[in-house]
Design a protein around this motif. Structure first.
Motif, PDB file in Angstrom:
ATOM      1  N   ALA A  54      -5.327   0.146   3.469  1.00 44.70           N
ATOM      2  CA  ALA A  54      -6.203   0.377   2.446  1.00 44.70           C
ATOM      3  C   ALA A  54      -7.308  -0.629   2.514  1.00 44.70           C
ATOM      4  N   GLN A  57      -9.829   0.340   5.094  1.00 43.70           N
ATOM      5  CA  GLN A  57     -10.796   1.460   4.467  1.00 43.70           C
ATOM      6  C   GLN A  57     -11.773   1.088   3.275  1.00 43.70           C
ATOM      7  N   LYS A  59     -11.076  -0.546   0.626  1.00 46.15           N
ATOM      8  CA  LYS A  59     -10.616  -0.347  -0.648  1.00 46.15           C
ATOM      9  C   LYS A  59     -10.380  -1.964  -1.279  1.00 46.15           C
ATOM     10  N   ILE A  61      -8.171  -3.800  -2.996  1.00 45.74           N
ATOM     11  CA  ILE A  61      -6.609  -3.669  -3.324  1.00 45.74           C
ATOM     12  C   ILE A  61      -6.160  -4.560  -4.341  1.00 45.74           C
ATOM     13  N   ILE A 185      -2.706   5.121  -2.676  1.00 49.61           N
ATOM     14  CA  ILE A 185      -2.288   4.369  -1.515  1.00 49.61           C
ATOM     15  C   ILE A 185      -2.137   2.813  -2.278  1.00 49.61           C
ATOM     16  N   ILE A 186      -3.068   2.325  -3.146  1.00 51.74           N
ATOM     17  CA  ILE A 186      -3.036   1.035  -3.628  1.00 51.74           C
ATOM     18  C   ILE A 186      -1.695   1.199  -4.575  1.00 51.74           C
TER      19      ILE A 186
END
Length: 304
Positions: A54, A57, A59, A61, A185-186
């Motif tokens: 993640a 990507q 993101k 987190i 995903i997180i």
């Protein structure tokens, strides 16, 4: 081409997840490793891997911890959903085997139907009642080989199996809105890390001698493989939903118990009787039927 990509993803993901059961069964049976130690190491590996993906990507987190409502929901999901599902799955393997444990989690759709019926204060439609009945008949054959004289598994295995179905249903239903708002995903990544930390405390990993078991390369390979396979299985499952329908995903996820069965029979020497195979087939058929019936019901509701 996109649809074929989705089909390939769910098949590979189901095979990965199905393979983790026999691996964990081997570790529990052939070593002195406890469920708490194995799950702590496995979940920490998987959680770090998923959050690492993640982060790559781009993101955010850590932003979930800045929102009190989100963080409370994450903790509830982690404790009841992630820890509950993982522990009941491993305990089901420990007191029965990987084949039965993998199939018992397919009881989750029944708990979901019961929950939605209670909340909606309506009886399940006939199609869902047929699906529940057929699944329970298959379960009866799996656990008894068609004999009414007694179970082929212990009462303890049955209890853990029922708890497995319940926690899997909770794992599926509870975080749906949270995942939609924060990201799947997180939530899964943090859920695994929190679960890993809880199992670390429960197993007192800081003073256990089980770390010595990781000097054996076979043990290291299997415990890392369960973490990696489990992580990629979930990612592939979720990604496949972009390309194929939930019904197709449900049908193709039948590769999961089939994989567990083949590996258990070939590698672990598991033995199944004729009516148990019939029970497995019935469970798979009627769980898929339940999913299709639920999908049709949702579609009709949306079209009104």
């Amino acid at each position: 081409m996109e649809r074929l990509k989705g089909i390939a993803m769910i098949i590979v993901g189901s095979i990965f997840w199905g393979a983790t059961g026999p691996m964990m069964e081997w570790l529990l049976q052939q070593t002195a490793m406890t469920a708490e130690f194995m799950l702590a190491v496995r979940l920490m590996i998987a959680g770090i891997l998923i959050l690492g993906i993640a982060a790559m990507q781009k993101k955010s987190i850590f932003s979930i911890w800045k929102n009190r409502n989100y963080s409370v929901q994450l903790l509830i999901f982690s404790v009841i959903g992630m820890v509950g599902l993982q522990f009941t799955f491993v305990k089901s393997i420990e007191v029965s085997n990987a084949i039965i444990a993998t199939l018992l989690q397919f009881l989750a759709p029944i708990f979901i139907v019961i929950y939605t019926s209670v909340v909606g204060k309506v009886l399940p439609p006939r199609s869902q009642l047929i699906g529940i009945f057929g699944t329970l008949v298959g379960l009866f054959l799996l656990l008894t080989n068609g004999s009414v004289s007694g179970l082929l598994v212990s009462n303890e295995a049955l209890v853990w199996g029922l708890l497995l179905g319940f926690t899997y249903a909770f794992y599926t239903l509870y975080p749906a809105r949270l995942m939609a708002e924060v990201g799947v995903i997180i939530i899964i990544g943090w859920g695994m890390i929190i679960g890993g930390l809880m199992f670390s405390v429960a197993g007192q990993l800081w003073k256990t001698e089980q770390w010595l078991l990781l000097l054996d390369p076979v043990n290291v390979f299997l415990i890392i493989a369960t973490g990696i396979f489990g992580s990629f299985a979930y990612i592939l499952f979720l990604t496949s939903l972009k390309y194929i329908s939930p019904v197709e995903t449900s049908i193709l996820s039948s590769f999961e118990p089939l994989t567990a069965m083949v590996i258990s029979v070939v590698w672990l020497g598991a033995t199944l009787y004729s009516w148990q195979y019939v029970g497995i087939l019935l469970m798979l058929v009627f769980v898929v039927y339940l999913s299709i019936a639920g999908s049709k019901k949702a579609t009709l509701r949306m079209s009104k």
